[in-house]
Enzyme design. Structure first.
Site, PDB file in Angstrom:
ATOM      1  N   PHE A 123     -57.109  44.708  13.772  1.00  0.00           N
ATOM      2  CA  PHE A 123     -56.725  45.251  12.489  1.00  0.00           C
ATOM      3  C   PHE A 123     -57.526  46.517  12.237  1.00  0.00           C
ATOM      4  O   PHE A 123     -58.578  46.742  12.851  1.00  0.00           O
ATOM      5  CB  PHE A 123     -57.018  44.234  11.375  1.00  0.00           C
ATOM      6  CG  PHE A 123     -55.821  43.877  10.529  1.00  0.00           C
ATOM      7  CD1 PHE A 123     -54.671  43.394  11.104  1.00  0.00           C
ATOM      8  CD2 PHE A 123     -55.858  44.026   9.142  1.00  0.00           C
ATOM      9  CE1 PHE A 123     -53.568  43.044  10.323  1.00  0.00           C
ATOM     10  CE2 PHE A 123     -54.763  43.686   8.349  1.00  0.00           C
ATOM     11  CZ  PHE A 123     -53.621  43.195   8.940  1.00  0.00           C
ATOM     12  N   GLN A 237     -56.807  50.679  -3.816  1.00  0.00           N
ATOM     13  CA  GLN A 237     -56.295  50.831  -2.451  1.00  0.00           C
ATOM     14  C   GLN A 237     -54.788  51.023  -2.437  1.00  0.00           C
ATOM     15  O   GLN A 237     -54.040  50.191  -2.957  1.00  0.00           O
ATOM     16  CB  GLN A 237     -56.641  49.595  -1.621  1.00  0.00           C
ATOM     17  CG  GLN A 237     -56.128  49.694  -0.185  1.00  0.00           C
ATOM     18  CD  GLN A 237     -56.795  48.689   0.722  1.00  0.00           C
ATOM     19  OE1 GLN A 237     -56.447  47.514   0.719  1.00  0.00           O
ATOM     20  NE2 GLN A 237     -57.777  49.133   1.468  1.00  0.00           N
ATOM     21  N   HIS A 239     -52.024  50.808   0.045  1.00  0.00           N
ATOM     22  CA  HIS A 239     -51.751  50.348   1.402  1.00  0.00           C
ATOM     23  C   HIS A 239     -50.832  51.383   2.042  1.00  0.00           C
ATOM     24  O   HIS A 239     -49.854  51.801   1.421  1.00  0.00           O
ATOM     25  CB  HIS A 239     -51.066  48.980   1.353  1.00  0.00           C
ATOM     26  CG  HIS A 239     -51.035  48.266   2.667  1.00  0.00           C
ATOM     27  ND1 HIS A 239     -50.263  48.703   3.718  1.00  0.00           N
ATOM     28  CD2 HIS A 239     -51.675  47.159   3.114  1.00  0.00           C
ATOM     29  CE1 HIS A 239     -50.439  47.877   4.748  1.00  0.00           C
ATOM     30  NE2 HIS A 239     -51.291  46.939   4.401  1.00  0.00           N
ATOM     31  N   LEU A 253     -44.741  45.191   0.663  1.00  0.00           N
ATOM     32  CA  LEU A 253     -45.708  45.369   1.746  1.00  0.00           C
ATOM     33  C   LEU A 253     -45.114  45.214   3.154  1.00  0.00           C
ATOM     34  O   LEU A 253     -44.294  44.339   3.401  1.00  0.00           O
ATOM     35  CB  LEU A 253     -46.814  44.332   1.563  1.00  0.00           C
ATOM     36  CG  LEU A 253     -48.063  44.525   2.413  1.00  0.00           C
ATOM     37  CD1 LEU A 253     -48.759  45.819   2.045  1.00  0.00           C
ATOM     38  CD2 LEU A 253     -49.015  43.354   2.191  1.00  0.00           C
ATOM     39  N   GLU A 256     -50.147  45.388   8.024  1.00  0.00           N
ATOM     40  CA  GLU A 256     -50.919  46.184   8.973  1.00  0.00           C
ATOM     41  C   GLU A 256     -50.854  45.550  10.367  1.00  0.00           C
ATOM     42  O   GLU A 256     -51.120  46.196  11.364  1.00  0.00           O
ATOM     43  CB  GLU A 256     -52.369  46.226   8.474  1.00  0.00           C
ATOM     44  CG  GLU A 256     -53.270  47.193   9.167  1.00  0.00           C
ATOM     45  CD  GLU A 256     -54.575  47.385   8.385  1.00  0.00           C
ATOM     46  OE1 GLU A 256     -54.543  47.390   7.137  1.00  0.00           O
ATOM     47  OE2 GLU A 256     -55.614  47.519   9.028  1.00  0.00           O
ATOM     48  N   ARG A 312     -57.514  52.016   5.882  1.00  0.00           N
ATOM     49  CA  ARG A 312     -56.301  52.229   5.099  1.00  0.00           C
ATOM     50  C   ARG A 312     -56.320  53.522   4.295  1.00  0.00           C
ATOM     51  O   ARG A 312     -55.288  54.178   4.128  1.00  0.00           O
ATOM     52  CB  ARG A 312     -56.092  51.041   4.151  1.00  0.00           C
ATOM     53  CG  ARG A 312     -55.675  49.805   4.898  1.00  0.00           C
ATOM     54  CD  ARG A 312     -55.540  48.609   3.987  1.00  0.00           C
ATOM     55  NE  ARG A 312     -55.025  47.471   4.750  1.00  0.00           N
ATOM     56  CZ  ARG A 312     -54.876  46.252   4.254  1.00  0.00           C
ATOM     57  NH1 ARG A 312     -55.197  46.005   2.994  1.00  0.00           N
ATOM     58  NH2 ARG A 312     -54.397  45.276   5.003  1.00  0.00           N
ATOM     59  N   HIS A 378     -51.903  48.551  -3.780  1.00  0.00           N
ATOM     60  CA  HIS A 378     -51.984  47.229  -3.182  1.00  0.00           C
ATOM     61  C   HIS A 378     -53.142  46.394  -3.705  1.00  0.00           C
ATOM     62  O   HIS A 378     -53.003  45.196  -3.897  1.00  0.00           O
ATOM     63  CB  HIS A 378     -52.123  47.419  -1.670  1.00  0.00           C
ATOM     64  CG  HIS A 378     -52.179  46.151  -0.881  1.00  0.00           C
ATOM     65  ND1 HIS A 378     -51.203  45.187  -0.985  1.00  0.00           N
ATOM     66  CD2 HIS A 378     -53.069  45.696   0.027  1.00  0.00           C
ATOM     67  CE1 HIS A 378     -51.508  44.181  -0.157  1.00  0.00           C
ATOM     68  NE2 HIS A 378     -52.630  44.460   0.441  1.00  0.00           N
ATOM     69  N   ARG A 413     -61.398  48.789   1.136  1.00  0.00           N
ATOM     70  CA  ARG A 413     -61.441  47.459   1.741  1.00  0.00           C
ATOM     71  C   ARG A 413     -60.751  47.467   3.099  1.00  0.00           C
ATOM     72  O   ARG A 413     -59.683  48.065   3.256  1.00  0.00           O
ATOM     73  CB  ARG A 413     -60.732  46.447   0.837  1.00  0.00           C
ATOM     74  CG  ARG A 413     -60.622  45.066   1.444  1.00  0.00           C
ATOM     75  CD  ARG A 413     -60.006  44.071   0.491  1.00  0.00           C
ATOM     76  NE  ARG A 413     -58.603  44.292   0.206  1.00  0.00           N
ATOM     77  CZ  ARG A 413     -57.600  43.977   1.041  1.00  0.00           C
ATOM     78  NH1 ARG A 413     -57.859  43.443   2.209  1.00  0.00           N
ATOM     79  NH2 ARG A 413     -56.347  44.205   0.702  1.00  0.00           N
TER      80      ARG A 413
END
Lengths: 611, 257
Positions: A123, A237, A239, A253, A256, A312, A378, A413
């Site tokens: 990730f 954030q 995304h 969404l 990722e 991100r 997000h 994050r």
């Protein structure tokens, strides 16, 4: 109605919010034999945790044995641009593996390695494959495991019950809260020694968001009104990969995990543009040619990670720039391609929800065509300020965990760190609440006048002859935040946003709701508005104060990270005359041992696994 | 895009009626989008449950032109341009208001199933399970608890035998525990005596409506029924058990741990 006639429910510990953090906190409190209530705005098992797709980050080392908590900690600090609370990032990295193993003990069935252990996937920002997962429905697995475990623990779950406001006793400590049942619209008074907020973020203040109707900053608004502080609110954030087409699903969404499993980002010239956006800090650990990225995908342990797996904030900004400079896809995003990278059966097996989501909502087969994606609001890195260890706020008896608490993630994050956050800090907030509740001999007294006042305010929208439609106010708010407090910000827009929020606050005072209080979504929206507007204002004010660009906060009028700003967090608290005040507060010096880990080379940290 | 009329059931436990609402649609909209437009423009108090709007939480179940569906995954362009779209609450559970029903009975059924009971961990603190051994359990664990299967189950919907059968959702829940490689609880007696496995007559209506495409009947209910039959109705096994005194399932796992 007099307060004595009001339905009253008493608990030692009351947890508000039944996502992963809330259920985990309630399990902890109930396991110590305390009377525990769990308030859920929706039905149990429907909270946003269910939407988490890619996985839960924990340095189990099952796939790459070089991993350990220190490297997870280092990745988290670097991802958060060193603004994270050091101690929280440490606790998180150290305890995440135990929390994940514990879920398996409670029945979770993660995907397996060839040796039969919990499998882990790559990730963004994580040095090694670290995300325990179940295809692309990890959040569902986690919430269902917690749900099925918690129902046998003697927790009283109060479903479709919305909290209105905290109640404090004459000493200023938590005494309970007033709530209402959505089904009937009737009020209910909860008395408790300790209250834990695990209420999630406030993404519903933006138009393009992955968040559902529930994410209206309830915990943030209620905690603020009770005197608690917020931290790091400027860091919201976006995304990088939300759906962009059709318009009705914009913002939903796209995990990722698509990139973790080999997906690449392309612009309309078919260029793999992320190679042009590698920040200096990550350059030594990121592949700089397609050839090297290809070797990494093939499993070459010496190859560096592809730039699509940068953090991100970096990817979201890159996409925004590509679109702005005319290299976007037809519907204002970029292309995310896994079809040309992996066989169809691999995609359907590892990313089944994505396959169905695109097939059913966009009529696109992701095993044959690229997806169109763009940034979507997000997650809130910021939130209610808590003690690093106990998760207690500055209001005695009030605790917070999960997305509604701030400090753990700093300026950005890492993907996968939210599911681990809610497990680790959900448990710790439960522990904190137990310890505090055990110091009180009896339930603190509730201020009855305050209860009356809250009930009057809540029913006012139903009783007005005329006024504004709450849905229109919410829509206006979303337009303000989308246009003034987006991915790229500047002082002029932020100030404009604040002015418009002020007007909106006035308008909210005249909101009018039709029909009765019985299961009335219009009334529910009207009651959520004050919390959502406080949350929006907190983000905007904090964003105006931080005059630099760091992590998820980008200022066109203050480009780049400024070293002096590394010394400060932005804190929000109730100020003079009930105004929301934002101030910079100097950070404590980092503990030496943690600073050494954050600055160590990977080789040094990996070597510890051999010792 | 064009204006379109939706016929929506409005009412509560006392009764109700269909009302028509016209809304202007945008490209790609699903039925839930139309309901949100109706809320914002015509009926702010229209009660609808929803959360994720992406087919992952199972909140927005309703009956759309007679078919039980998730409204967030039902695209409006599936219907003919002159076809009236009628939306009503799921039938099997009592209406609270408009499209929202009281599904608390389902939560009560879940509590009746004995909790997961894992065997001991390996010496290194890990559990080991092979991917091929967890796949059938993972299929059941995809369930998003939309209760569409409960809604169409004849035993619950037509015969109203909620007293005798937990329904397909909880049959696959118990199957997901029974077939879990780590679980050591004996679940066959409760499957027959408590959960009412014998009530299902395998019409597969539940499987047909599952938005997660779980093979509820073939992979979940039938194997559970077979285990009950093997335990209670196979004369050879019955005799063998009488003689040897064995018969507890998962004996091999018990002895390993």
């Amino acid at each position: 109605m007099s307060v004595s006639e009001l339905q009253t429910i008493e608990h030692d510990v009351l947890v508000v919010g039944a996502g992963g953090a809330g259920i985990r906190a309630a399990i902890e409190a109930a396991s110590q034999g305390l009377s525990t209530g769990l308030l859920s705005k929706s039905l149990l098992g429907k909270a946003h945790t269910v939407m988490a797709e890619g996985g839960v980050a924990a340095a189990l080392g099952n796939v790459d044995s070089r991993d350990n908590w220190k490297i997870h900690f280092r990745d988290t600090m670097r991802g958060g641009k060193f603004l994270n609370q050091w101690r929280m990032a440490q606790l998180h990295a150290q305890q995440a593996p135990d929390r994940v193993r514990e879920l398996e003990e409670w029945g979770a069935v993660f995907d397996r390695t060839e040796d039969g252990l919990i499998n882990q996937r790559n990730f963004g920002g994580h040095r090694y494959p670290r995300l325990a997962h179940v295809g692309d429905r990890t959040g569902l697995e986690i919430i269902r495991t917690l749900q099925d475990f918690c129902i046998h623990k003697g927790i009283d779950t109060h479903m479709e019950c919305t909290a209105l406001d905290l109640l404090l006793d004459s000493d200023g400590k938590v005494a309970g809260l007033l709530a209402y049942w959505r089904e009937t619209g009737r009020f209910v008074l909860f008395r408790a020694k300790a209250v834990v907020f695990s209420t999630g973020g406030g993404g519903k203040a933006w138009r393009v968001t992955s968040n559902s109707w529930e994410y209206t900053g309830d915990g943030l608004g209620m905690a603020y009104r009770a005197g608690a502080e917020m931290i790091d609110m400027e860091f919201t954030q976006f995304h990088p990969t939300g759906m962009v087409w059709p318009p009705s699903v914009r913002g939903i969404l796209v995990t990722e995990g698509v990139r973790g499993d080999g997906g690449i980002l392309l612009n309309n010239k078919n260029e793999r543009f992320m190679f042009d956006y590698i920040p200096e800090r990550f350059a030594p650990e990121t592949a700089d040619t397609e050839e090297e990225a290809q070797r990494w995908l093939g499993g070459d342990r010496d190859a560096r990670r592809p730039p699509e797996l940068l953090t991100r904030d970096v990817v979201a900004r890159a996409i925004t720039r590509e679109v702005k400079e005319g290299r976007g896809s037809p519907n204002g995003g970029v292309f995310l391609d896994i079809a040309s990278r992996r066989p169809a059966d691999f995609i359907r097996r590892k990313l089944p929800s994505m396959y169905h989501q695109f097939k059913e909502l966009a009529e696109i087969d992701i095993t044959e065509e690229p997806m169109e994606v763009g940034p979507t609001l997000h997650y809130f890195m910021g939130g209610i300020r808590v003690d690093d260890d106990s998760q207690q706020t500055c209001v005695p008896g009030l605790f917070a965990s999960g997305e509604c608490a701030g400090g753990m993630h700093g300026a950005n994050r890492l993907g996968g760190n939210s599911l681990s956050d809610l497990l680790v800090f959900g448990k710790l907030s439960g522990d904190g609440a137990i310890e505090y509740a055990n110091t009180l001999d009896s339930l603190p007294d509730v201020d009855e006048d305050r209860v009356q006042e809250l009930m009057r305010a809540a029913t006012a929208p139903l009783n007005r002859e005329e006024g504004t439609n709450p849905y229109l106010i919410q829509e206006k708010l979303q337009q303000i935040m989308q246009s003034c407090v987006g991915i790229v910000r500047n002082a002029e827009d932020l100030q404009k946003g604040l002015d418009e929020l002020e007007e909106l606050k006035e308008e909210t005072k005249t909101v009018k709701v039709h029909a009765s209080a019985q299961y009335n979504p219009g009334w529910n929206v009207a009651l959520d508005l004050p919390n959502l507007i406080i949350t929006a204002e907190a983000v905007t004010r904090a964003a105006l104060v931080r005059e630099e660009s760091r992590g998820a906060h980008t200022r066109t009028d203050f480009e780049g990270e400024r070293d002096e700003w590394l010394q400060y967090n932005v804190i929000l608290s109730p100020g003079e005359g009930g105004r929301l005040e934002a101030r910079k507060e100097e950070r404590k010096d980092p503990p030496e041992d943690l600073e050494a880990i954050a600055n160590a080379t990977l080789e040094e940290l990996e070597a510890e696994n051999d010792g | 895009m064009a204006e379109r009329t939706f016929r929506v059931w409005r009412g509560d436990a006392e009764g109700g009626e269909f009302k028509d609402y016209a809304v202007e649609l945008d490209r790609g909209m699903v039925v839930l989008d139309a309901l949100h437009l109706i809320q914002a423009q015509h009926a702010g108090d229209l009660a609808v449950r929803w959360n994720c709007k992406a087919g992952k939480c199972g909140s927005c179940s309703m009956e759309i032109n007679g078919r039980p569906r998730l409204s967030c995954m039902t695209r409006i362009n599936e219907f003919g341009s002159d076809e009236l779209i009628t939306v009503r609450p799921i039938k099997t559970f009592p209406v609270l208001k408009d499209l929202v029903t009281d599904v608390s009975w389902n939560y009560d059924q879940n509590k009746r199933i004995k909790p997961f009971k894992p065997k001991k961990k390996d010496a290194d603190g890990n559990y080991r399970m092979m991917q091929r051994d967890v796949e059938r359990v993972q299929e059941f664990r995809k369930c998003i608890e939309c209760y569409l299967c409960q809604n169409v189950c004849h035993v619950l919907r037509d015969q109203d035998r909620k007293d005798a059968f937990v329904g397909p959702r909880f049959m696959i829940r118990v199957a997901s525990l029974e077939m879990h490689p780590l679980d050591v609880e004996d679940r066959v007696p409760e499957t027959r005596d408590e959960l009412g496995s014998g009530m299902c007559n395998i019409t597969r209506c539940c499987t047909d409506v599952c938005p997660e495409h779980i093979q509820i009947t073939d992979n979940g209910i039938i194997p559970m029924k077979e285990r009950v039959v093997d335990r209670y109705y196979d004369p050879l096994l019955w005799l063998l058990r009488k003689i040897t005194g064995s018969g507890k399932k998962k004996a091999s796992i018990d002895s390993e741990s």
